[in-house]
Design a protein around this motif. Structure first.
Motif, mmCIF file in Angstrom:
data_model
loop_
_atom_site.group_PDB
_atom_site.id
_atom_site.type_symbol
_atom_site.label_atom_id
_atom_site.label_comp_id
_atom_site.label_asym_id
_atom_site.label_seq_id
_atom_site.Cartn_x
_atom_site.Cartn_y
_atom_site.Cartn_z
ATOM 1 N N SER A 155 0.891 -1.308 -0.117
ATOM 2 C CA SER A 155 -0.064 0.143 0.058
ATOM 3 C C SER A 155 0.961 1.177 0.013
ATOM 4 C CB SER A 155 -0.741 0.065 1.376
ATOM 5 O OG SER A 155 -1.874 -0.948 1.312
ATOM 6 N N ASP A 156 1.852 1.409 1.085
ATOM 7 C CA ASP A 156 2.813 2.424 0.860
ATOM 8 C C ASP A 156 3.269 2.878 -0.395
ATOM 9 O OD1 ASP A 156 2.907 2.043 3.626
ATOM 10 O OD2 ASP A 156 4.756 0.892 3.676
ATOM 11 N N ILE A 157 3.566 1.898 -1.041
ATOM 12 C CA ILE A 157 4.259 1.767 -2.664
ATOM 13 C C ILE A 157 3.113 2.174 -3.853
ATOM 14 C CG2 ILE A 157 5.526 0.587 -4.339
ATOM 15 C CD1 ILE A 157 6.507 -1.003 -2.231
ATOM 16 N N LEU A 158 2.216 1.498 -3.370
ATOM 17 C CA LEU A 158 1.247 1.831 -4.578
ATOM 18 C C LEU A 158 0.412 3.151 -4.585
ATOM 19 C CD1 LEU A 158 -0.523 -1.916 -4.703
ATOM 20 C CD2 LEU A 158 1.258 -0.787 -6.424
ATOM 21 N N LEU A 159 0.136 3.562 -3.447
ATOM 22 C CA LEU A 159 -0.719 4.904 -3.436
ATOM 23 C C LEU A 159 0.014 6.160 -3.948
ATOM 24 C CD1 LEU A 159 -1.218 5.373 0.755
ATOM 25 C CD2 LEU A 159 -2.873 5.366 -1.069
ATOM 26 N N TYR A 160 1.438 6.134 -4.289
ATOM 27 C CA TYR A 160 2.134 7.219 -5.182
ATOM 28 C C TYR A 160 2.356 6.683 -6.484
ATOM 29 C CZ TYR A 160 1.820 8.455 -0.353
ATOM 30 O OH TYR A 160 1.523 8.896 1.259
ATOM 31 N N ASN A 161 1.799 5.888 -6.940
ATOM 32 C CA ASN A 161 2.292 5.565 -8.414
ATOM 33 C C ASN A 161 3.702 5.291 -8.308
ATOM 34 O OD1 ASN A 161 -0.547 5.713 -9.637
ATOM 35 N ND2 ASN A 161 -0.371 7.895 -9.218
ATOM 36 N N THR A 162 4.306 4.746 -7.519
ATOM 37 C CA THR A 162 5.564 4.490 -7.568
ATOM 38 C C THR A 162 6.050 3.925 -8.585
ATOM 39 O OG1 THR A 162 5.674 4.440 -5.066
ATOM 40 C CG2 THR A 162 7.533 3.505 -6.180
ATOM 41 N N ASP A 163 7.391 4.195 -9.270
ATOM 42 C CA ASP A 163 7.986 3.490 -10.432
ATOM 43 C C ASP A 163 8.776 2.717 -9.988
ATOM 44 O OD1 ASP A 163 6.906 4.817 -13.089
ATOM 45 O OD2 ASP A 163 7.346 6.608 -11.850
ATOM 46 N N ILE A 164 9.775 3.273 -8.880
ATOM 47 C CA ILE A 164 11.083 2.605 -8.487
ATOM 48 C C ILE A 164 11.188 2.301 -6.969
ATOM 49 C CG2 ILE A 164 13.471 2.288 -8.600
ATOM 50 C CD1 ILE A 164 13.244 4.000 -10.996
ATOM 51 N N VAL A 165 11.400 1.127 -6.258
ATOM 52 C CA VAL A 165 11.600 1.236 -4.894
ATOM 53 C C VAL A 165 12.938 0.845 -4.497
ATOM 54 C CG1 VAL A 165 10.859 -0.112 -2.958
ATOM 55 C CG2 VAL A 165 9.241 0.213 -4.948
ATOM 56 N N PRO A 166 13.956 1.731 -4.207
ATOM 57 C CA PRO A 166 15.214 1.328 -3.839
ATOM 58 C C PRO A 166 15.589 0.744 -2.419
ATOM 59 C CG PRO A 166 14.789 3.621 -3.691
ATOM 60 C CD PRO A 166 13.518 3.126 -3.874
ATOM 61 N N VAL A 167 15.821 -0.494 -2.403
ATOM 62 C CA VAL A 167 15.666 -1.183 -1.152
ATOM 63 C C VAL A 167 17.104 -1.973 -1.155
ATOM 64 C CG1 VAL A 167 13.443 -0.955 -0.130
ATOM 65 C CG2 VAL A 167 14.184 -2.710 -2.080
ATOM 66 N N GLY A 168 17.462 -2.511 0.208
ATOM 67 C CA GLY A 168 18.519 -3.703 0.282
ATOM 68 C C GLY A 168 17.678 -4.986 -0.179
ATOM 69 N N ASP A 169 18.781 -5.970 -0.410
ATOM 70 C CA ASP A 169 18.014 -7.194 -0.969
ATOM 71 C C ASP A 169 17.237 -7.936 -0.337
ATOM 72 O OD1 ASP A 169 19.809 -8.764 0.230
ATOM 73 O OD2 ASP A 169 20.601 -9.791 -1.443
ATOM 74 N N ASP A 170 16.882 -7.805 0.909
ATOM 75 C CA ASP A 170 16.046 -8.601 1.771
ATOM 76 C C ASP A 170 14.402 -7.973 1.488
ATOM 77 O OD1 ASP A 170 16.394 -6.103 2.897
ATOM 78 O OD2 ASP A 170 16.062 -6.778 4.922
ATOM 79 N N GLN A 171 14.374 -7.113 0.749
ATOM 80 C CA GLN A 171 12.904 -6.623 0.598
ATOM 81 C C GLN A 171 12.361 -6.902 -0.997
ATOM 82 O OE1 GLN A 171 11.090 -5.411 3.078
ATOM 83 N NE2 GLN A 171 12.646 -5.836 4.093
ATOM 84 N N VAL A 172 13.467 -7.485 -1.798
ATOM 85 C CA VAL A 172 13.036 -7.744 -3.043
ATOM 86 C C VAL A 172 11.678 -8.507 -3.001
ATOM 87 C CG1 VAL A 172 13.879 -9.048 -5.123
ATOM 88 C CG2 VAL A 172 15.313 -7.635 -3.967
ATOM 89 N N GLN A 173 11.669 -9.540 -2.218
ATOM 90 C CA GLN A 173 10.249 -10.502 -2.242
ATOM 91 C C GLN A 173 9.090 -9.707 -1.976
ATOM 92 O OE1 GLN A 173 9.964 -13.502 0.646
ATOM 93 N NE2 GLN A 173 9.382 -15.104 -0.920
ATOM 94 N N HIS A 174 9.159 -8.747 -1.142
ATOM 95 C CA HIS A 174 8.001 -7.675 -0.570
ATOM 96 C C HIS A 174 7.739 -6.892 -1.900
ATOM 97 C CE1 HIS A 174 9.023 -8.378 3.849
ATOM 98 N NE2 HIS A 174 8.444 -9.244 3.391
#
Ligand code: AMP
Ligand code: TRP
Length: 329
Positions: free
Chosen positions: A136-155
């Motif tokens: 929801s955090d991501i989708l609310l903002y029409n996000t194109d790219i999510v920069p994270v550490g690799d433990d978050q790739v599955q999410h």
């Protein structure tokens, strides 16, 4: 059309931040803020998936904002805000829970499996459901790219799946975000064990360098870090996972290539390399902590107020569309 692409990322205030958070996530964000429209959130509703002391949680939430600012995130360029200031996050999570998420999706999440290893009886439903809130955090903002550490790739992959399902079952609504991870530093390992990532709950505290550690402690932790057999300083993940991890920290903080680091310490052995690394980390953290201490609570309040106002405009628009599609009046 030359609209900037949208970046969203966040960190939960569930423990003190460490060098892995900084090198894997925050330092990457700093590089992105000139090129993209960035939203950087302190995701405090994620923190309460495990029990938190309320007073400490409040303090940490604000401290993370200070860490963002001290790292070089500029609130004039990027939007810094709290998840709890924009209630659309939790509301969208409920809708996605019902419309687009299956128990079987969440049962696959490795982070949940790891965290609930000791039995499910003491694990909150929130912890199980956490990836839906993240989506929801991501989708609310029409996000194109999510920069994270690799433990978050599955999410992030799950987030894409939920968005696809919603778009298919209702009408095209959500943009599908891409994950972005650094080539180096996406997974900084514990100083005690190169098989475990550096984390807030690392085996004791000695394998983890916290951004607020005092500098003597940092030096000691580095001098005590485990190394591999042999004595040559060289980057080789298979043969020398511990030394390679230390070299990655050195590389990311100085910008020096692995080859240059190898040459500098050629013939000198691990002891000298660790001393050199300790100097690098202590210099970095000394400067970082000075910046951190210069940021006032009033500054944090101001940044968060304008951050929430801007974020809300975008979030409201998306949620309105979603509710319309689902039939919620
Ligand atoms: P968390 O502390 O779990 O909220 O993580 C915040 C951000 O830091 C996420 O993007 C993580 O992927 C990243 N992160 C956490 N630990 C590490 C690590 N050891 N190495 C690299 N990135 C990390
Ligand atoms: N789950 C992430 C973590 O533990 C934090 C997070 C929550 C996040 N919402 C997010 C990261 C949205 C990126 C985008 O590190």
């Amino acid at each position: 059309m030359n609209q900037k692409k949208i970046i969203f990322s966040g960190i939960k205030p569930s423990g003190d931040l460490h060098l892995g958070n900084y090198l894997g996530a925050i330092s990457q964000w700093v590089e992105l803020q000139d090129k993209y429209k960035c939203l950087f959130c302190v995701v405090n509703y994620h923190a309460i998936t495990v029990r938190q002391d309320p007073a400490i949680l409040k303090q940490r939430t604000k401290d993370i904002v200070k860490i963002y600012l001290a790292s070089g995130i500029n609130s004039q360029k990027a939007n810094i805000f709290l998840q709890s200031d924009v209630y659309e996050h939790t509301e969208l999570a409920w809708i996605l829970n019902c419309t687009s998420t299956r128990m079987s999706d969440l049962n696959l999440m490795t982070q949940y499996k790891d965290k609930s290893k000791n039995g499910e009886n003491n694990v909150s439903v929130g912890l199980f459901d956490y990836p839906v809130l993240m989506a929801s955090d991501i989708l609310l903002y029409n996000t194109d790219i999510v920069p994270v550490g690799d433990d978050q790739v599955q999410h992030v992959e799950l987030c894409r799946d939920l968005a696809k399902r919603f778009n298919h079952d209702y009408a095209p609504t959500f943009k599908l975000p891409e994950v972005m991870i650094r080539k180096q530093g996406a997974r900084i390992m514990s100083l005690n064990n190169p098989d475990n990532k550096m984390s807030k709950s690392d085996d004791g505290d000695s394998g983890c360098i916290y951004l607020n550690d005092d500098l003597d402690t940092v030096r000691k932790k580095i001098m005590k870090s485990v190394t591999d057999s042999g004595n040559e300083v060289k980057y080789d993940l298979l043969e020398k996972p511990a030394v390679s991890n230390l070299m990655t920290i050195y590389h990311l903080l100085t910008g020096e290539s692995y080859k240059d680091i190898k040459n500098t310490y050629s013939g000198k052995g691990y002891g000298d390399f660790k001393k050199g690394l300790a100097d690098v980390v202590v210099k970095f953290l000394g400067e970082f902590q000075a910046k951190l201490n210069s940021i006032s609570d009033a500054q944090v309040e101001k940044v968060l107020e304008s951050g929430a106002t801007c974020a809300k405009v975008l979030a409201e628009e998306t949620l309105k569309k979603v509710k319309e599609r689902v039939g919620i009046i």
